[in-house]
Write a protein that holds these residues in place. Structure first.
Motif, mmCIF file in Angstrom:
data_model
loop_
_atom_site.group_PDB
_atom_site.id
_atom_site.type_symbol
_atom_site.label_atom_id
_atom_site.label_comp_id
_atom_site.label_asym_id
_atom_site.label_seq_id
_atom_site.Cartn_x
_atom_site.Cartn_y
_atom_site.Cartn_z
ATOM 1 N N GLU A 1 0.847 -1.204 -0.029
ATOM 2 C CA GLU A 1 -0.091 0.009 -0.098
ATOM 3 C C GLU A 1 0.829 1.251 0.009
ATOM 4 N N VAL B 1 2.334 1.579 -3.841
ATOM 5 C CA VAL B 1 1.385 1.601 -5.163
ATOM 6 C C VAL B 1 1.185 3.233 -5.084
ATOM 7 N N SER B 2 0.916 3.584 -6.550
ATOM 8 C CA SER B 2 0.396 4.935 -6.713
ATOM 9 C C SER B 2 -0.819 4.886 -7.401
ATOM 10 N N SER B 3 -1.505 4.236 -8.087
ATOM 11 C CA SER B 3 -2.448 4.330 -8.966
ATOM 12 C C SER B 3 -3.793 3.791 -8.154
ATOM 13 N N GLU B 4 -4.656 4.338 -8.592
ATOM 14 C CA GLU B 4 -6.109 3.993 -8.088
ATOM 15 C C GLU B 4 -6.408 2.629 -8.395
ATOM 16 N N THR B 5 -6.092 2.129 -9.630
ATOM 17 C CA THR B 5 -6.453 0.686 -9.816
ATOM 18 C C THR B 5 -5.662 0.049 -8.886
ATOM 19 N N GLN B 6 -4.205 0.184 -8.646
ATOM 20 C CA GLN B 6 -3.475 -0.639 -7.499
ATOM 21 C C GLN B 6 -4.082 -0.636 -6.254
ATOM 22 N N ARG B 7 -4.402 0.368 -5.887
ATOM 23 C CA ARG B 7 -5.135 0.694 -4.568
ATOM 24 C C ARG B 7 -6.255 -0.246 -4.268
ATOM 25 N N GLU C 1 -7.073 -2.774 -6.080
ATOM 26 C CA GLU C 1 -6.773 -4.421 -6.062
ATOM 27 C C GLU C 1 -6.231 -4.915 -4.739
#
Length: 183
Positions: free
Chosen positions: A26, A29-35, A37
């Motif tokens: 957490e 990660v930088s993107s909303e998609t990664q968050r 997931e």
């Protein structure tokens, strides 16, 4: 029986490591998609250990019978500021807010809703501070800090203690009468 206990211990250890890895990811990660997931992964990890965790949270007894540090003069000053005409309303709103904060804290802890824990602890910092519940305010500040970094271990010890002090404060508010008007 020993084999089953050992397996449960290994599962607990693996789930603890999984939560640590999720927390580490957490921070990276930088993107909303990664968050998003990671949230899916976190929910799956919670479901894996959820029955045990929810049972532990629900069975946790408040660690304190009352407030360790309470300054009643601060609470009395607040009632004086409200005066006889607004004292009953102040007590009613305070009681409602404390109960709502308790309910949100309990529900958020049971589901490890970090946003809910941050919000509830933020409100509790203000409420406890305004009435002189010094030790509860300190616990709420610690809860807020732990919720911001998703520190499971700290929250598992802080929340039951804070709920115990919060219950004591709710009882104090319920037993308090507004200041009477001068005759």
């Amino acid at each position: 029986m020993i084999g089953r206990s050992n397996a449960a211990s290994e599962i607990d250890t693996a789930l603890d490591r999984l939560h640590l890895v999720i927390n580490q990811l957490e921070a990276l990660v930088s993107s909303e998609t990664q968050r998003a997931e990671l949230d899916v992964l976190r929910r799956a990890a919670l479901r894996l250990g959820g029955a045990k965790l929810q049972s532990e949270v629900q069975q946790a007894k408040p660690a304190t019978e009352g407030m360790r540090q309470f300054e009643p003069a601060r609470f009395q000053r607040l009632l004086q500021l409200a005066g006889p005409e607004n004292g009953a309303e102040l007590l009613a709103r305070l009681s409602e807010d404390l109960i709502a904060t308790r309910d949100q804290s309990s529900a958020s802890m049971a589901s490890l809703d970090w946003s809910g824990l941050r919000a509830a602890s933020h409100v509790l910092i203000s409420l406890a501070g305004s009435v002189g519940a010094v030790s509860l305010q300190t616990l709420a500040e610690q809860m807020n800090a732990a919720a911001h970094v998703t520190d499971h271990a700290s929250l598992f010890s802080l929340v039951p203690e804070a709920l115990g002090e919060l219950d004591a404060l709710i009882a104090v508010v319920a037993a308090t009468q507004p200041i009477a008007a001068a005759r």
